[in-house]
Structures are given as C-alpha cells and as structure tokens.
Motif scaffolding. Sequence first.
Motif, short mmCIF file in Angstrom:
data_model
loop_
_atom_site.label_atom_id
_atom_site.label_comp_id
_atom_site.label_asym_id
_atom_site.label_seq_id
_atom_site.Cartn_x
_atom_site.Cartn_y
_atom_site.Cartn_z
N PRO A 1 -9.54 5.08 -0.76
CA PRO A 1 -9.68 3.77 -0.09
C PRO A 1 -8.34 3.15 0.29
O PRO A 1 -8.20 2.57 1.37
N THR A 2 -7.36 3.29 -0.59
CA THR A 2 -6.03 2.74 -0.30
C THR A 2 -5.41 3.43 0.91
O THR A 2 -4.86 2.79 1.81
N LEU A 3 -5.53 4.75 0.94
CA LEU A 3 -4.97 5.52 2.04
C LEU A 3 -5.67 5.19 3.36
O LEU A 3 -5.02 5.09 4.41
N ARG B 1 -2.66 15.54 -2.93
CA ARG B 1 -1.48 15.32 -3.78
C ARG B 1 -1.64 14.07 -4.65
O ARG B 1 -1.19 14.05 -5.81
N VAL B 2 -2.23 13.01 -4.10
CA VAL B 2 -2.27 11.73 -4.84
C VAL B 2 -3.58 11.51 -5.58
O VAL B 2 -3.67 10.64 -6.44
N GLY B 3 -4.61 12.30 -5.24
CA GLY B 3 -5.89 12.17 -5.93
C GLY B 3 -6.91 11.39 -5.11
O GLY B 3 -6.56 10.42 -4.41
N LEU C 1 0.83 -1.21 0.00
CA LEU C 1 0.00 0.00 0.00
C LEU C 1 0.87 1.26 0.00
O LEU C 1 0.53 2.26 -0.64
N ASN C 2 1.97 1.20 0.71
CA ASN C 2 2.87 2.35 0.74
C ASN C 2 3.41 2.65 -0.66
O ASN C 2 3.53 3.82 -1.06
N SER D 1 -3.92 13.41 6.43
CA SER D 1 -4.52 12.53 5.43
C SER D 1 -5.11 13.34 4.28
O SER D 1 -4.96 12.98 3.10
N GLU D 2 -5.77 14.44 4.61
CA GLU D 2 -6.39 15.28 3.59
C GLU D 2 -5.32 15.90 2.68
O GLU D 2 -5.50 15.97 1.45
N ALA D 3 -4.22 16.32 3.27
CA ALA D 3 -3.14 16.92 2.47
C ALA D 3 -2.54 15.90 1.50
O ALA D 3 -2.24 16.22 0.34
N ILE D 4 -2.41 14.66 1.94
CA ILE D 4 -1.88 13.62 1.07
C ILE D 4 -2.86 13.32 -0.06
O ILE D 4 -2.46 13.17 -1.23
N LEU D 5 -4.15 13.26 0.26
CA LEU D 5 -5.15 13.00 -0.77
C LEU D 5 -5.15 14.08 -1.85
O LEU D 5 -5.36 13.78 -3.03
#
Length: 250
Positions: free
Chosen positions: A67-69, A60-62, A11-12, A54-58
């Motif tokens: 679900p993966t995160l 960036r990654v979309g 997942l990482n 978590s929101e900041a990462i989303l």
Amino acid sequence: MTQFLNKINQLNSKINQPEITRQVAEINQIIAYLNCQKILTQAPNRLGLLPDESEAILQRVGASKAPTLKVLNQLLNSVRQFLSINYGLWSLPNLQTVQLLKQELHVNSALEIMAGNAYWSQALTAVGVKTIASDSLEWAKTSSTGSKPVMQVVDLDAAAAIKAFPKVDLILCSWAPNFTTSDLLAVRAWKQYNPKSHLLFIGEKDGATNSAAFWHEIKLHKSPQLRKVNQSFLSYDFINEQIFEIEHEI
C-alpha cells in the motif's frame, strides 16, 4: 505544496530503495529550482515505476509495504499535475534543450504564444534569445497561479501576437489547449505574417494537447536538427511530450 513534498519524502523513507530515492531527490530539486525561479540544467529522468519495477521492489521490501509503494508511485506519477496546480506550469523547460533550439535552428529572437506564466520564455532568455512572452491571460482570471509569471507577458491572443511581432526567428507554443482551435488560428496567422520563422508546438500528438483538428490538418516538418533537440527533451512521465515543428509551405 509542502504537504506533497512532505508526503513523498516520508513514504520514500519507509520504502528506502535507491531507484525511488533518486526520483524523490529529483522532484525535490525541481521544486527547489522553481521556488528560486531557476531553470533546470537538463530534463528530468523518468519518474514513476513500471509494473515490473514495482514488483521487483516489493520482493525486496516485502508485500506488507505494497500500500505504501502504491501511494508513493501515484505521487511520482502526479508531478506534472502538481506543477500545473502550484506553478501554472505544464511543460518543464531546461537549459540544454533551449540551447540546442538556439544552436540547431539558428534562433536569435523568439515569440512565445499561449505562454501562461512564461517559463519557456524565461529559459530562452537565459541562453541569450531575445524573447517576447504573450498570452490572452483568460486562464489567469480563474487560476491561483495566474499572477505569478516569471517574466512580463504581453496581453495578446496567439494570432494577434504573431501579427504584432512578425520579425522573430522562432514562434513557440507549449501545451496548447485541446478544447479550442486557437492552435489552428495561430498556424494561419504564422502563414500570413511570418512564414519564414520556425513554428514549434510542445505537447503530445493526438493526446493531452492541441485540438483534434490541429493534429488532423497540420503537416509536421521532421529534421535532424529537431531530432537532436528532442533527444534532450525526453518526457519524464506517461505523457509522450515532444517538440514538433510545423512544415514550411514557402
């Protein structure tokens, strides 16, 4: 065990963000150390993501990777549970903390009560503290990890161990259960047989560890020395784990 590590590493790789990669690397290191019966040099950094992280990462990654995160964050927050199931280890010792315990509290000898698989005893021994590990071993009868202590464990309940070994400088209890009053019985035995020693409990106040009666009845001793020790032992998850000292009454 392998399934947990494989999943978190897979997942990482899909999320591929530095703050998560750092955490996953730390988890891999913890498990590698435990598999070699080595002690961490210092406490792990915080694991898991806060909502804003978590929101900041989303962003960036979309959103498609939400679900993966989510699953990955659940695994990051499950490390303590993973360690308890696979190693019989609820509290993760480190050399920096036990060295400070030795130095700040002037400890040369110790008794660990309710020691489980004796990880804290192993850590204290590693910094030169002559340590005896003890446990009633009742839990070991039903646990798959009960036959995997990292050093010899004397078969005595907490109160009996304190009576049997009354000349140690330190008595340590990590993660006393919250469904018995064995913690209070230990305090009473300490007052009777070795009240000049330091009595420390590792756990979460009014939370995951120790009986409600324990937290209601005992008096905590707060000192600059213990504050310094706790600065090396910041909790790595949502459980506010600390080291507490029982107040001397003599």
